[in-house]
Design an enzyme around this catalytic site. Structure first.
Site, PDB file in Angstrom:
ATOM      1  N   THR A  23       0.814  -1.220   0.000  1.00 45.09           N
ATOM      2  CA  THR A  23       0.000   0.000   0.000  1.00 45.09           C
ATOM      3  C   THR A  23       0.842   1.263   0.000  1.00 45.09           C
ATOM      4  OG1 THR A  23      -1.800  -1.144   1.146  1.00 45.09           O
ATOM      5  CG2 THR A  23      -1.811   1.239   1.246  1.00 45.09           C
ATOM      6  N   ASP A  66       1.392  -7.352  -4.487  1.00 38.35           N
ATOM      7  CA  ASP A  66       0.467  -7.232  -3.373  1.00 38.35           C
ATOM      8  C   ASP A  66       0.889  -8.260  -2.337  1.00 38.35           C
ATOM      9  OD1 ASP A  66      -1.871  -7.863  -1.695  1.00 38.35           O
ATOM     10  OD2 ASP A  66      -2.972  -6.559  -3.062  1.00 38.35           O
ATOM     11  N   SER A  67       0.942  -7.874  -1.061  1.00 37.60           N
ATOM     12  CA  SER A  67       1.488  -8.801  -0.067  1.00 37.60           C
ATOM     13  C   SER A  67       0.619 -10.043   0.124  1.00 37.60           C
ATOM     14  CB  SER A  67       1.694  -8.095   1.274  1.00 37.60           C
ATOM     15  OG  SER A  67       0.469  -7.829   1.923  1.00 37.60           O
ATOM     16  N   SER A  68      -0.634 -10.002  -0.289  1.00 31.39           N
ATOM     17  CA  SER A  68      -1.458 -11.209  -0.209  1.00 31.39           C
ATOM     18  C   SER A  68      -1.006 -12.261  -1.211  1.00 31.39           C
ATOM     19  CB  SER A  68      -2.938 -10.871  -0.423  1.00 31.39           C
ATOM     20  OG  SER A  68      -3.151 -10.298  -1.696  1.00 31.39           O
ATOM     21  N   THR A  98       1.077  -4.770   4.332  1.00 28.57           N
ATOM     22  CA  THR A  98       0.859  -5.108   5.738  1.00 28.57           C
ATOM     23  C   THR A  98       0.238  -6.481   5.953  1.00 28.57           C
ATOM     24  OG1 THR A  98      -1.298  -3.993   5.738  1.00 28.57           O
ATOM     25  CG2 THR A  98       0.621  -2.690   6.387  1.00 28.57           C
ATOM     26  N   ASP A  99      -0.516  -6.990   4.971  1.00 32.08           N
ATOM     27  CA  ASP A  99      -1.300  -8.203   5.222  1.00 32.08           C
ATOM     28  C   ASP A  99      -0.446  -9.387   5.638  1.00 32.08           C
ATOM     29  OD1 ASP A  99      -3.677  -6.944   4.764  1.00 32.08           O
ATOM     30  OD2 ASP A  99      -3.940  -7.672   2.720  1.00 32.08           O
ATOM     31  N   GLN A 286      -4.732 -19.563  19.999  1.00 34.45           N
ATOM     32  CA  GLN A 286      -5.461 -18.628  19.152  1.00 34.45           C
ATOM     33  C   GLN A 286      -5.425 -17.202  19.710  1.00 34.45           C
ATOM     34  OE1 GLN A 286      -9.471 -19.923  18.422  1.00 34.45           O
ATOM     35  NE2 GLN A 286      -8.861 -22.001  17.858  1.00 34.45           N
ATOM     36  N   CYS A 287      -5.138 -17.055  20.989  1.00 31.52           N
ATOM     37  CA  CYS A 287      -5.157 -15.731  21.620  1.00 31.52           C
ATOM     38  C   CYS A 287      -3.948 -14.911  21.173  1.00 31.52           C
ATOM     39  CB  CYS A 287      -5.135 -15.860  23.138  1.00 31.52           C
ATOM     40  SG  CYS A 287      -6.486 -16.829  23.824  1.00 31.52           S
TER      41      CYS A 287
END
Length: 349
Positions: A23, A66-68, A98-99, A286-287
């Site tokens: 981005t 794109d980082s994705s 950032t992703d 998961q936390c």
């Protein structure tokens, strides 16, 4: 191909920028649409770069990504670029979307062993073309940190993420926001620095500089792993499908809380069968601030007996990339299990 921007005849540092896209590096095209742009247009949007007394060199991905769309080969490309230019520069900035930034920073922390110079990932939530873009401050401050030295020694000598005033250890970071500027957190490890009027370093948290260290680059990564995220109602067929996939060598199991899992016999039996077939199963929480303590509750007490590895306070991003790295270095499941429980780049307590 490296392009060089020599802003000073007597710079305090020379920094190599690896521009992957994201981005931050987006600008408007002739139709008014945001598209990835070349680095020269990024520089034009940040004229203060000329005042930093830092000489910059740039290697750009062509085309920017794109980082994705990031893959393991992109991590190898970034790491190889740093290795090839390690002696020529005082530090490195990786401009990245950032992703998947936390995954990439984690991966590079394992691939670049013996690192003694700063490798700082940064990016933006708003494009550099936006009047309110956070990219300018993120980029400029990341450069200042990468150039910062004390008595000739770099203040930072590890892989980090700088974002929204905070410098975080790369393999402790996680993206937690998509609509605010404070996109990253490091719940299980303190910030390495906070940038206000001055840059306030947390020296006790920074990796110690090692004058004897020599950079070793490990490009081998094996992606024969999966993530098994637990949720209430997860069924036997889904778990069986994941654990019995022939090519899978490692499983990152995202459990509840401090490492708890369903204790239905079918679930535990499937985990045990996978371990008996030399599949490495790593238990992470998961936390965001989770810390796996297997055996703390009944729901996790059977995991030690089965042979599930506790990931303690690893993030999913660090666990995933560390497992890829270890499978790239060894084919021995027992050696991989031992190394998963040992901190090799400050990724776990």
């Amino acid at each position: 191909m490296i392009s060089t921007l020599e802003f000073s005849s007597n710079p305090k540092a020379s920094i190599l920028i690896v521009y992957t896209g994201g981005t931050l590096g987006m600008d408007y095209d002739e139709n008014g649409s945001l598209v990835p742009c070349d680095f020269e247009r990024v520089v034009a949007r940040i004229p203060v770069l000329k005042e930093l007394n830092i000489n910059l060199s740039v290697i750009s991905f062509n085309p920017p990504i794109d980082s994705s769309n990031v893959k393991t080969e992109h991590w190898v490309q970034i790491g190889q670029t740093i290795k090839d230019n390690y002696a020529a520069f005082d530090g490195f900035i990786v401009l990245h979307g950032t992703d998947t930034m936390a995954y990439s920073a984690s991966a590079l922390s394992f691939m670049l062993q013996g690192l003694n110079k700063p490798v700082i990932f940064t990016g933006a939530q708003l494009p550099i073309a936006s009047p309110r873009s956070d990219g300018r401050e993120n980029f400029v401050t990341a450069l200042e940190i990468a150039a910062d030295r004390r008595e000739g020694i770099p203040v930072v000598s590890e892989v980090c993420i700088f974002f929204n005033h905070l410098l975080l250890r790369g393999n402790r970071s996680k993206k937690v926001e998509s609509h605010h500027f404070d996109a990253f957190e490091s719940e299980n490890y303190p910030a390495l620095a906070e940038a206000g009027i001055v840059i306030d370093y947390n020296y006790t948290a920074l990796k110690a500089y090692d004058p004897t260290a020599r950079l070793i680059f490990y490009p081998e990564l094996k992606d024969d792993i999966v993530i098994l995220k637990l949720f209430p109602g997860i069924n036997q067929k889904a778990v069986s499908h994941i654990l019995s996939t022939p090519s899978v060598k490692g499983v990152i199991m995202e459990s509840y809380g401090s490492g708890n899992v369903p204790h239905q016999p079918w679930f535990l039996s499937m985990l045990e069968d996978a371990v008996n077939k030399d599949v490495v199963v790593l238990n992470v929480s998961q936390c965001n601030g989770g810390n796996v303590i297997q055996g703390k509750y009944e729901a996790s007490s059977a995991l030690n007996r089965i042979g599930i590895i506790s990931g303690r306070d690893l993030t999913t991003e660090a666990a995933t990339t560390k497992m890829m790295h270890l499978f790239g270095r060894s084919t021995d499941p027992q050696e991989i299990k031992r190394n998963l429980t040992t901190a090799i780049s400050g990724e776990m307590n």
